[in-house]
Design an enzyme around this catalytic site. Structure first.
Site, PDB file in Angstrom:
ATOM      1  N   THR A  30      36.663 -84.553-110.166  1.00  0.00           N
ATOM      2  CA  THR A  30      35.273 -84.777-109.730  1.00  0.00           C
ATOM      3  C   THR A  30      34.462 -85.443-110.834  1.00  0.00           C
ATOM      4  O   THR A  30      33.504 -86.151-110.560  1.00  0.00           O
ATOM      5  CB  THR A  30      34.604 -83.454-109.272  1.00  0.00           C
ATOM      6  OG1 THR A  30      34.414 -82.603-110.392  1.00  0.00           O
ATOM      7  CG2 THR A  30      35.409 -82.757-108.201  1.00  0.00           C
TER       8      THR A  30
ATOM      9  N   HIS B  46       2.529 -73.753 -89.611  1.00  0.00           N
ATOM     10  CA  HIS B  46       1.346 -73.201 -88.948  1.00  0.00           C
ATOM     11  C   HIS B  46       0.140 -73.103 -89.885  1.00  0.00           C
ATOM     12  O   HIS B  46       0.269 -72.751 -91.052  1.00  0.00           O
ATOM     13  CB  HIS B  46       1.652 -71.801 -88.411  1.00  0.00           C
ATOM     14  CG  HIS B  46       2.890 -71.746 -87.558  1.00  0.00           C
ATOM     15  ND1 HIS B  46       2.991 -72.364 -86.329  1.00  0.00           N
ATOM     16  CD2 HIS B  46       4.104 -71.153 -87.759  1.00  0.00           C
ATOM     17  CE1 HIS B  46       4.194 -72.147 -85.819  1.00  0.00           C
ATOM     18  NE2 HIS B  46       4.892 -71.423 -86.673  1.00  0.00           N
TER      19      HIS B  46
HETATM   20  N1  AZA Z   1       6.339 -75.575 -79.775  1.00  0.00           N
HETATM   21  C1  AZA Z   1       5.139 -75.860 -80.313  1.00  0.00           C
HETATM   22  O1  AZA Z   1       4.744 -77.046 -80.391  1.00  0.00           O
HETATM   23  N2  AZA Z   1       4.334 -74.864 -80.777  1.00  0.00           N
HETATM   24  C2  AZA Z   1       4.755 -73.589 -80.695  1.00  0.00           C
HETATM   25  C3  AZA Z   1       6.000 -73.274 -80.131  1.00  0.00           C
HETATM   26  C4  AZA Z   1       6.821 -74.299 -79.651  1.00  0.00           C
HETATM   27  O2  AZA Z   1       7.941 -74.106 -79.150  1.00  0.00           O
HETATM   28  N3  AZA Z   1       6.131 -71.919 -80.181  1.00  0.00           N
HETATM   29  N4  AZA Z   1       5.026 -71.445 -80.743  1.00  0.00           N
HETATM   30  N5  AZA Z   1       4.182 -72.421 -81.068  1.00  0.00           N
END
Ligand code: AZA
Length: 303
Positions: free
Chosen positions: A60, A260
């Site tokens: 390697t 998120h």
């Molecule tokens: N798709 C999304 O765009 N937002 C979400 C999802 C999902 O499958 N599940 N929770 N929030």
């Protein structure tokens, strides 16, 4: 003796920086290329596992050296062509190696703009994203290439809804017509196999660059302008457009985490309004996150 079903080995995380100098002045002729390379080899190597027979092993460390040398011998870009060049080398040099799997992850350095002009030797990273190429060079199978764009971190403050999903005794998520949407896109497009060797891949260099530019433009424009019903639906729209933009692409794959950003109810403090239309301060979440994957083969494209 027990059989070895599948074996491959090589060097991973080989970091390479390649600059381009004018022969006479020594000055940079173009922006440098930085990449991380993985090379894995397959072939008649089973005895190295089963019998300790190292006569079939290209060390390697030699694989790492080869990556540096091939980077010097070539322009090392586009990554698809460099990976094909490298993979073809291993197949043609070692008769017992039948397949080389090469992955290149390239970061783009672009010239800094100083006083309105591109600086000749100072560069900045072009965004969070990287360009990828996964190439398998096979003695029988030809050259299979998947190009990609990874870690494209994007966010929009509106233009994203999510409602109508299953509501049952496990559901707490409220429906929304307006939310922050953020993701770090991984987008990959697989080309029809190249049957006639590295030269046919090299001839396509400009096409790989153009396809990368198109895929990037499609991804960001669709993310920005789509009135998103869901991550799933937006990624489908990206995949369709990449297939339509490039007739030689067989399939498109996307992997999108849903990063998120939660609204925070601050009404407990002096009745502050900070939800719905009044939301301005959010709590970004690191985990858990949604993860949405999609593979769209051309055969599923509705004409
Ligand atoms: N798709 C999304 O765009 N937002 C979400 C999802 C999902 O499958 N599940 N929770 N929030």
């Amino acid at each position: 003796m027990s059989g070895v079903a599948s074996s491959r080995y090589g060097k991973d995380n080989v970091r390479v920086f390649r600059r381009f100098r004018d022969e006479k002045t020594g000055e940079d002729t173009r922006a440098p290329v930085e990449m991380t390379v993985c090379v894995l080899l397959e072939g008649d190597i089973e005895t190295s596992y089963t019998e300790g027979d190292n006569s079939v092993v290209v060390a390697t460390d030699s694989i790492k050296n080869t990556i540096y040398i091939k980077a010097k011998e070539s322009t090392a870009t586009p990554p698809e062509v460099f990976a094909s060049f490298l993979g073809s080398h291993f197949i043609s040099t070692y008769s017992h190696i039948h397949k080389a799997h090469i992955k290149v992850v390239a970061t783009e350095w672009r010239p800094m703009v100083i006083d309105g002009a591109p600086h000749p030797h100072s560069f900045e990273k072009a965004g969070t994203h990287v360009r990828t190429a996964e190439v398998t060079v096979g003695r029988q199978e030809g050259i299979a290439i998947t190009s990609g764009l990874s870690n494209l971190l994007v966010l929009k403050t509106t233009g994203s809804a999510f409602h109508g999903f299953v509501r049952d005794e496990y559901t707490t998520l409220p429906e929304t017509n307006d939310r922050i949407l953020s993701t770090e896109m991984d987008l990959a497009w697989a080309w029809a196999p190249y049957a006639s060797g590295h030269a046919s891949v090299e001839a396509e260099a400009a096409r790989f660059d153009a396809a990368y530019a198109k895929a990037y433009a499609i991804a960001v424009k669709t993310f920005a302008t789509d009135n998103s019903a869901s991550v799933q639906n937006t990624m489908h729209k990206i995949a369709v457009q990449v297939l339509e933009a490039e007739p030689s692409v067989n399939q498109v794959a996307l992997s999108l985490p849903n990063k998120h950003y939660f609204e925070i109810n601050l009404s407990w403090h002096k009745g502050i309004k900070n939800t719905g239309q009044d939301a301005e301060v959010y709590a970004p979440q690191t985990d858990p996150n949604g993860l949405i994957k999609y593979l769209l083969p051309r055969s599923k494209l509705v004409q």
